[in-house]
Write a protein that holds these residues in place. Structure first.
Motif, PDB file in Angstrom:
ATOM      1  N   LEU A   1      67.859 -32.428 -57.385  1.00  0.00           N
ATOM      2  CA  LEU A   1      67.186 -31.176 -58.062  1.00  0.00           C
ATOM      3  C   LEU A   1      68.157 -30.995 -58.938  1.00  0.00           C
ATOM      4  CD1 LEU A   1      64.738 -28.960 -57.716  1.00  0.00           C
ATOM      5  CD2 LEU A   1      66.519 -27.568 -56.447  1.00  0.00           C
ATOM      6  N   ILE A   2      69.297 -30.626 -59.247  1.00  0.00           N
ATOM      7  CA  ILE A   2      70.229 -30.274 -60.266  1.00  0.00           C
ATOM      8  C   ILE A   2      70.378 -31.257 -61.378  1.00  0.00           C
ATOM      9  CG2 ILE A   2      72.402 -29.259 -60.702  1.00  0.00           C
ATOM     10  CD1 ILE A   2      72.572 -28.001 -58.047  1.00  0.00           C
ATOM     11  N   GLY A   3      70.214 -32.627 -60.842  1.00  0.00           N
ATOM     12  CA  GLY A   3      70.587 -33.696 -61.897  1.00  0.00           C
ATOM     13  C   GLY A   3      72.333 -34.199 -61.606  1.00  0.00           C
ATOM     14  N   ASP A   4      72.728 -33.332 -60.999  1.00  0.00           N
ATOM     15  CA  ASP A   4      74.454 -33.828 -60.651  1.00  0.00           C
ATOM     16  C   ASP A   4      74.871 -33.258 -59.470  1.00  0.00           C
ATOM     17  OD1 ASP A   4      76.932 -34.876 -61.439  1.00  0.00           O
ATOM     18  OD2 ASP A   4      76.892 -33.747 -63.658  1.00  0.00           O
ATOM     19  N   SER A   5      76.374 -33.409 -59.273  1.00  0.00           N
ATOM     20  CA  SER A   5      76.822 -32.833 -58.259  1.00  0.00           C
ATOM     21  C   SER A   5      77.065 -31.352 -58.164  1.00  0.00           C
ATOM     22  CB  SER A   5      78.057 -33.600 -57.716  1.00  0.00           C
ATOM     23  OG  SER A   5      77.822 -34.852 -57.422  1.00  0.00           O
ATOM     24  N   ALA A   6      77.135 -30.754 -59.335  1.00  0.00           N
ATOM     25  CA  ALA A   6      77.498 -29.264 -59.504  1.00  0.00           C
ATOM     26  C   ALA A   6      76.997 -28.840 -60.703  1.00  0.00           C
ATOM     27  CB  ALA A   6      78.912 -29.014 -59.273  1.00  0.00           C
ATOM     28  N   VAL A   7      76.643 -27.395 -60.931  1.00  0.00           N
ATOM     29  CA  VAL A   7      76.243 -26.974 -62.287  1.00  0.00           C
ATOM     30  C   VAL A   7      77.648 -26.488 -63.344  1.00  0.00           C
ATOM     31  CG1 VAL A   7      74.049 -25.770 -61.337  1.00  0.00           C
ATOM     32  CG2 VAL A   7      76.247 -24.593 -61.304  1.00  0.00           C
ATOM     33  N   GLY A   8      77.220 -26.499 -64.439  1.00  0.00           N
ATOM     34  CA  GLY A   8      78.295 -26.176 -65.459  1.00  0.00           C
ATOM     35  C   GLY A   8      79.332 -27.394 -65.958  1.00  0.00           C
ATOM     36  N   PRO A   9      80.209 -27.180 -66.772  1.00  0.00           N
ATOM     37  CA  PRO A   9      80.988 -28.254 -67.392  1.00  0.00           C
ATOM     38  C   PRO A   9      82.005 -28.678 -66.526  1.00  0.00           C
ATOM     39  CG  PRO A   9      81.716 -26.025 -68.013  1.00  0.00           C
ATOM     40  CD  PRO A   9      80.398 -25.890 -67.133  1.00  0.00           C
ATOM     41  N   VAL A  10      81.528 -29.267 -65.550  1.00  0.00           N
ATOM     42  CA  VAL A  10      82.371 -29.832 -64.267  1.00  0.00           C
ATOM     43  C   VAL A  10      83.092 -31.026 -65.095  1.00  0.00           C
ATOM     44  CG1 VAL A  10      82.558 -30.759 -62.079  1.00  0.00           C
ATOM     45  CG2 VAL A  10      81.187 -28.819 -62.352  1.00  0.00           C
ATOM     46  N   ARG A  11      82.238 -32.019 -65.656  1.00  0.00           N
ATOM     47  CA  ARG A  11      82.821 -33.472 -65.888  1.00  0.00           C
ATOM     48  C   ARG A  11      83.774 -33.173 -67.133  1.00  0.00           C
ATOM     49  NH1 ARG A  11      80.456 -37.414 -63.842  1.00  0.00           N
ATOM     50  NH2 ARG A  11      78.889 -36.980 -62.250  1.00  0.00           N
ATOM     51  N   ASP A  12      83.564 -31.846 -68.028  1.00  0.00           N
ATOM     52  CA  ASP A  12      84.870 -31.623 -68.948  1.00  0.00           C
ATOM     53  C   ASP A  12      86.169 -31.146 -68.290  1.00  0.00           C
ATOM     54  OD1 ASP A  12      83.029 -32.528 -70.828  1.00  0.00           O
ATOM     55  OD2 ASP A  12      82.300 -30.352 -71.434  1.00  0.00           O
ATOM     56  N   ILE A  13      85.679 -30.357 -67.149  1.00  0.00           N
ATOM     57  CA  ILE A  13      87.108 -29.531 -66.600  1.00  0.00           C
ATOM     58  C   ILE A  13      87.968 -30.733 -65.880  1.00  0.00           C
ATOM     59  CG2 ILE A  13      87.619 -28.197 -64.365  1.00  0.00           C
ATOM     60  CD1 ILE A  13      87.174 -26.408 -66.981  1.00  0.00           C
ATOM     61  N   LEU A  14      87.116 -31.777 -65.385  1.00  0.00           N
ATOM     62  CA  LEU A  14      87.715 -32.658 -64.599  1.00  0.00           C
ATOM     63  C   LEU A  14      88.158 -34.083 -65.469  1.00  0.00           C
ATOM     64  CD1 LEU A  14      85.999 -32.452 -61.274  1.00  0.00           C
ATOM     65  CD2 LEU A  14      88.119 -31.437 -61.899  1.00  0.00           C
ATOM     66  N   ALA A  15      87.773 -33.993 -66.691  1.00  0.00           N
ATOM     67  CA  ALA A  15      88.370 -35.254 -67.695  1.00  0.00           C
ATOM     68  C   ALA A  15      89.537 -35.561 -67.487  1.00  0.00           C
ATOM     69  CB  ALA A  15      87.921 -34.914 -68.908  1.00  0.00           C
ATOM     70  N   HIS A  16      89.906 -36.793 -67.135  1.00  0.00           N
ATOM     71  CA  HIS A  16      91.456 -37.144 -67.095  1.00  0.00           C
ATOM     72  C   HIS A  16      92.314 -36.853 -68.292  1.00  0.00           C
ATOM     73  CE1 HIS A  16      94.605 -39.528 -65.486  1.00  0.00           C
ATOM     74  NE2 HIS A  16      94.685 -40.407 -66.470  1.00  0.00           N
ATOM     75  N   ALA A  17      93.490 -36.441 -67.931  1.00  0.00           N
ATOM     76  CA  ALA A  17      94.484 -35.850 -69.000  1.00  0.00           C
ATOM     77  C   ALA A  17      95.755 -36.608 -68.671  1.00  0.00           C
ATOM     78  CB  ALA A  17      94.540 -34.503 -69.287  1.00  0.00           C
ATOM     79  N   PRO A  18      96.190 -37.495 -69.223  1.00  0.00           N
ATOM     80  CA  PRO A  18      97.591 -37.917 -68.678  1.00  0.00           C
ATOM     81  C   PRO A  18      98.741 -37.040 -68.814  1.00  0.00           C
ATOM     82  CG  PRO A  18      96.714 -39.244 -70.536  1.00  0.00           C
ATOM     83  CD  PRO A  18      95.683 -38.017 -70.356  1.00  0.00           C
ATOM     84  N   GLY A  19      99.304 -37.077 -67.437  1.00  0.00           N
ATOM     85  CA  GLY A  19     100.392 -36.111 -67.079  1.00  0.00           C
ATOM     86  C   GLY A  19      99.997 -34.810 -66.630  1.00  0.00           C
TER      87      GLY A  19
END
Length: 324
Positions: A72-90
């Motif tokens: 229904l939503i088109g993803d696992s959660a609403v909002g900028p989740v993928r940006d928040i969880l983007a991999h950052a070394p260290g």
């Protein structure tokens, strides 16, 4: 617990998976967290007002809802989740799921984000005891202080927790404490009343559905002290003073296969089956209150209308917000 380099980093937002506060349950202890009533299995936590069973039938419904909501939503959660969880070394990304249940949402997310560490908490041990390496399930009552350090979480996700806590606003300072600055809070809660997709009067079109949910709402409030707070969560976030960029949104899930859109028609057909399970699961609660003598009639008449009334929907109230 064996070390995994993906989850060992030099960031200062430490969360220990081997804290003295974390003790593994033995198989012999697990039955103590459940009690049977009326042929259904419920939690045995005396301080939690959550009214629904936690047995296999209800677990299947919750797992099915997770998949329906993703579609229904088109993803696992609403909002900028993928940006928040983007991999950052260290910098180890961390996520906390409140009221995780069987842990289906956590497991789906852990698959999508293998470099992120996920924690799921609940009052009953119904999640798998053998999760993937980036997942840890724990027992915890969400109205109590959490063991996690201040600023240690990048994302906190709360879905369908409003029947597990009497004062939602009192939970927000603790959520804010655990989130890092700029971290994301995501809430998804079902409304407790049906509606009509065309905006017409649901009490005229589906009076038995309204009667069922009125009885549920009255019993939740009178017997469990649980208010209907889902539409008020954006205001509570704003009033708390901890959050910014508060973005509410409502989704409508069809009840039944009446929708012209093929995807929504399929979702509505599957969702109607889950509504049937929900109504049966709520039967135990209704038997506690003033509607006890009418419970079976209320449930039966409501379920009849899920088949006969076209255009009825359930409302999903979502909101995401940043930690200020």
């Amino acid at each position: 617990m064996p070390s995994d380099d993906r989850y060992d980093s030099d960031d200062d937002r430490s969360v220990s998976d081997t804290s003295d506060d974390v003790v593994e349950l033995s198989a012999d202890e697990i039955p103590d967290y459940f009690q049977e009533r009326g042929g259904r299995l419920f939690h045995s936590h005396g301080g939690c007002p959550y009214p629904l069973p936690v047995d296999g039938e209800e677990q299947h419904r919750q797992d099915g809802l997770n998949q329906l909501l993703r579609r229904l939503i088109g993803d696992s959660a609403v909002g900028p989740v993928r940006d928040i969880l983007a991999h950052a070394p260290g910098d180890q990304r961390r996520v906390l799921d409140l009221g995780t249940g069987t842990g289906t949402w956590v497991l789906d997310m852990a698959h999508d984000f293998p470099n992120v560490k996920f924690y799921g908490v609940d009052i009953v041990p119904i999640a798998t005891r053998y999760p993937p390496r980036n997942v840890q399930f724990e027992m915890h009552d969400i109205k109590e202080r959490f063991r996690y350090d201040a600023g240690s979480m990048d994302l906190i996700h709360a879905r369908s927790i409003t029947m597990a806590i009497r004062d939602y606003g009192a939970l927000l300072p603790e959520i804010a404490r655990m989130l890092r600055r700029g971290g994301l809070f995501v809430s998804c809660e079902w409304g407790r009343f049906p509606a009509m997709a065309d905006g017409s009067d649901v009490s005229a079109r589906a009076p038995h559905a309204v009667a069922f949910f009125d009885a549920v709402q009255d019993t939740l409030r009178e017997r469990r002290g649980i208010p209907h707070v889902a539409p008020e969560i954006p205001r509570l976030l704003e009033d708390s003073g901890y959050f910014t960029q508060i973005v509410p949104r409502r989704y409508h899930m069809p009840i039944g296969d009446w929708h012209s859109d093929p995807l929504l028609r399929e979702l509505g057909r599957e969702y109607r089956d889950m509504v049937n399970v929900y109504a049966r699961s709520m039967r135990g609660l209704l038997l506690e209150g003033p509607w006890a003598a009418h419970t079976d009639t209320l449930v039966r008449n409501f379920l009849d209308e899920t088949w006969s009334v076209r255009g009825m929907v359930s409302t999903l109230f979502t909101v995401h917000a940043r930690r200020g």
